[in-house]
Motif scaffolding. Sequence first.
Motif, PDB file in Angstrom:
ATOM      1  N   TYR A   9     -42.772  55.030 124.284  1.00  0.00           N
ATOM      2  CA  TYR A   9     -42.493  55.458 123.368  1.00  0.00           C
ATOM      3  C   TYR A   9     -43.835  54.633 122.752  1.00  0.00           C
ATOM      4  N   GLU A  38     -37.137  50.194 105.792  1.00  0.00           N
ATOM      5  CA  GLU A  38     -37.107  51.350 106.560  1.00  0.00           C
ATOM      6  C   GLU A  38     -36.106  51.250 107.814  1.00  0.00           C
ATOM      7  N   CYS A  41     -36.151  52.467 112.785  1.00  0.00           N
ATOM      8  CA  CYS A  41     -37.862  51.879 112.755  1.00  0.00           C
ATOM      9  C   CYS A  41     -38.351  51.689 113.917  1.00  0.00           C
ATOM     10  N   ASN A  46     -44.570  49.836 112.446  1.00  0.00           N
ATOM     11  CA  ASN A  46     -44.459  49.365 111.076  1.00  0.00           C
ATOM     12  C   ASN A  46     -45.229  48.392 110.691  1.00  0.00           C
ATOM     13  N   GLU A  61     -32.059  50.649 113.073  1.00  0.00           N
ATOM     14  CA  GLU A  61     -31.771  51.153 113.972  1.00  0.00           C
ATOM     15  C   GLU A  61     -30.892  51.134 114.985  1.00  0.00           C
ATOM     16  N   PRO A  62     -30.742  52.747 115.341  1.00  0.00           N
ATOM     17  CA  PRO A  62     -28.681  52.480 115.947  1.00  0.00           C
ATOM     18  C   PRO A  62     -29.007  52.786 117.194  1.00  0.00           C
ATOM     19  N   ASP A  63     -30.238  52.978 118.176  1.00  0.00           N
ATOM     20  CA  ASP A  63     -30.563  52.980 119.142  1.00  0.00           C
ATOM     21  C   ASP A  63     -30.138  50.882 119.603  1.00  0.00           C
ATOM     22  N   LEU A 106     -41.320  59.479 110.958  1.00  0.00           N
ATOM     23  CA  LEU A 106     -41.442  59.919 111.957  1.00  0.00           C
ATOM     24  C   LEU A 106     -39.552  59.595 112.327  1.00  0.00           C
ATOM     25  N   VAL A 107     -38.674  60.500 111.852  1.00  0.00           N
ATOM     26  CA  VAL A 107     -37.741  60.139 111.716  1.00  0.00           C
ATOM     27  C   VAL A 107     -36.536  61.083 111.059  1.00  0.00           C
ATOM     28  N   VAL A 111     -32.438  62.708 113.173  1.00  0.00           N
ATOM     29  CA  VAL A 111     -31.834  62.325 112.368  1.00  0.00           C
ATOM     30  C   VAL A 111     -30.525  63.627 112.593  1.00  0.00           C
ATOM     31  N   PRO A 112     -29.530  63.407 113.166  1.00  0.00           N
ATOM     32  CA  PRO A 112     -28.402  64.525 112.797  1.00  0.00           C
ATOM     33  C   PRO A 112     -28.160  64.898 111.581  1.00  0.00           C
TER      34      PRO A 112
HETATM   35  C1  LIG Z   1     -39.210  59.411 116.884  1.00  0.00           C
HETATM   36  S1  LIG Z   1     -38.872  57.835 116.292  1.00  0.00           S
HETATM   37  C2  LIG Z   1     -39.415  56.828 115.373  1.00  0.00           C
HETATM   38  C3  LIG Z   1     -40.417  55.286 115.944  1.00  0.00           C
HETATM   39  C4  LIG Z   1     -40.926  54.585 114.568  1.00  0.00           C
HETATM   40  N1  LIG Z   1     -39.986  54.876 113.031  1.00  0.00           N
HETATM   41  C5  LIG Z   1     -41.991  55.271 114.342  1.00  0.00           C
HETATM   42  O1  LIG Z   1     -42.853  55.379 112.434  1.00  0.00           O
HETATM   43  O2  LIG Z   1     -42.928  55.271 115.394  1.00  0.00           O
HETATM   44  C6  LIG Z   1     -37.188  57.969 115.761  1.00  0.00           C
HETATM   45  C7  LIG Z   1     -35.986  56.563 115.343  1.00  0.00           C
HETATM   46  O3  LIG Z   1     -34.990  57.170 114.815  1.00  0.00           O
HETATM   47  C8  LIG Z   1     -33.955  56.741 115.021  1.00  0.00           C
HETATM   48  N2  LIG Z   1     -33.205  57.216 114.284  1.00  0.00           N
HETATM   49  C9  LIG Z   1     -32.694  58.737 115.430  1.00  0.00           C
HETATM   50  N3  LIG Z   1     -31.180  58.995 114.489  1.00  0.00           N
HETATM   51  C10 LIG Z   1     -30.764  58.051 113.386  1.00  0.00           C
HETATM   52  C11 LIG Z   1     -29.684  57.785 112.693  1.00  0.00           C
HETATM   53  N4  LIG Z   1     -29.161  58.915 112.314  1.00  0.00           N
HETATM   54  N5  LIG Z   1     -30.623  56.621 111.508  1.00  0.00           N
HETATM   55  C12 LIG Z   1     -31.259  55.925 111.895  1.00  0.00           C
HETATM   56  N6  LIG Z   1     -32.500  55.953 112.995  1.00  0.00           N
HETATM   57  C13 LIG Z   1     -31.925  57.103 113.823  1.00  0.00           C
HETATM   58  C14 LIG Z   1     -34.420  56.086 116.707  1.00  0.00           C
HETATM   59  O4  LIG Z   1     -33.203  56.168 117.293  1.00  0.00           O
HETATM   60  C15 LIG Z   1     -35.776  56.033 116.830  1.00  0.00           C
HETATM   61  O5  LIG Z   1     -36.348  54.865 116.652  1.00  0.00           O
END
Ligand SMILES: C[S@@+](CC[C@H](N)C(=O)[O-])C[C@H]1O[C@@H](n2cnc3c(N)ncnc32)[C@H](O)[C@@H]1O
Length: 210
Positions: A9, A38, A41, A46, A61-63, A106-107, A111-112
């Motif tokens: 990433y 945040e 994240c 950030n 952060e769920p992952d 970028l979130v 998200v679903p």
């Molecule tokens: C493209 S990355 C962006 C990471 C960071 N925020 C950045 O600015 O680089 C998207 C992030 O959203 C997280 N994400 C996906 N679904 C999510 C959810 N339902 N709740 C919170 N975070 C989620 C992913 O695990 C991933 O870390």
Amino acid sequence: MSWLWTKFYDKIMRDAEQKCLGEWRAALLGNVSNVVLEIGCGTGTNLDYYPDSVNQLILVEPDKHMRRKLQEKIAVKPERAIKVLDCSADSIPLADASCDVIVSTLVLCSVPDQAKVLAEMYRLLRPEGKFIFIEHMAANTNPQRLKWQRRLEPFWKRMTCGCCLMRQTEEAILKAGFVFEDITRQSMRGVPAIARPSIKGVAFKAALAS
Ligand SMILES: C[S@@+](CC[C@H](N)C(=O)[O-])C[C@H]1O[C@@H](n2cnc3c(N)ncnc32)[C@H](O)[C@@H]1O
């Protein structure tokens, strides 16, 4: 796939960080203070931009792979009070109106359920609080690019752990009850053309404006 996405990433994003994202993050996050939440994240990009005026930083952060990388970055910042929550941004175990600032970079593409996440942001933000965002979205003003977004989205989503190209994020933020204090629509240089149309800015709760 998420371990692979996490592994690369920061490398994948490096060009965009240098060409524009780093500057956008610095401008938007440089003056935040008090309790900052945040969402999504990721690897913690950030973290480098939050000023000392942040006295509590809560990161959602769920992952698990992302969280592992995040913890490595947090470990070299022992002076800061940081709490990491393993949950989805649509259901965060925090009290109503408990956050001064909420950050999403970028979130909302990933998200679903975007509407549910934005409703949760609205619940958690205190009345005068700020919602800060950097998000890419549908190429509404460029039909040719929109066509390519539609064609490539299924493949793109698989490669990027669920990132959608055609979300109407600007409208969704308004629908959730926010108003924009500041919004810039621009191109995110350093990423493939289909992911470039973006918005960045600050929103607050509409109830405050009336
Ligand atoms: C493209 S990355 C962006 C990471 C960071 N925020 C950045 O600015 O680089 C998207 C992030 O959203 C997280 N994400 C996906 N679904 C999510 C959810 N339902 N709740 C919170 N975070 C989620 C992913 O695990 C991933 O870390």
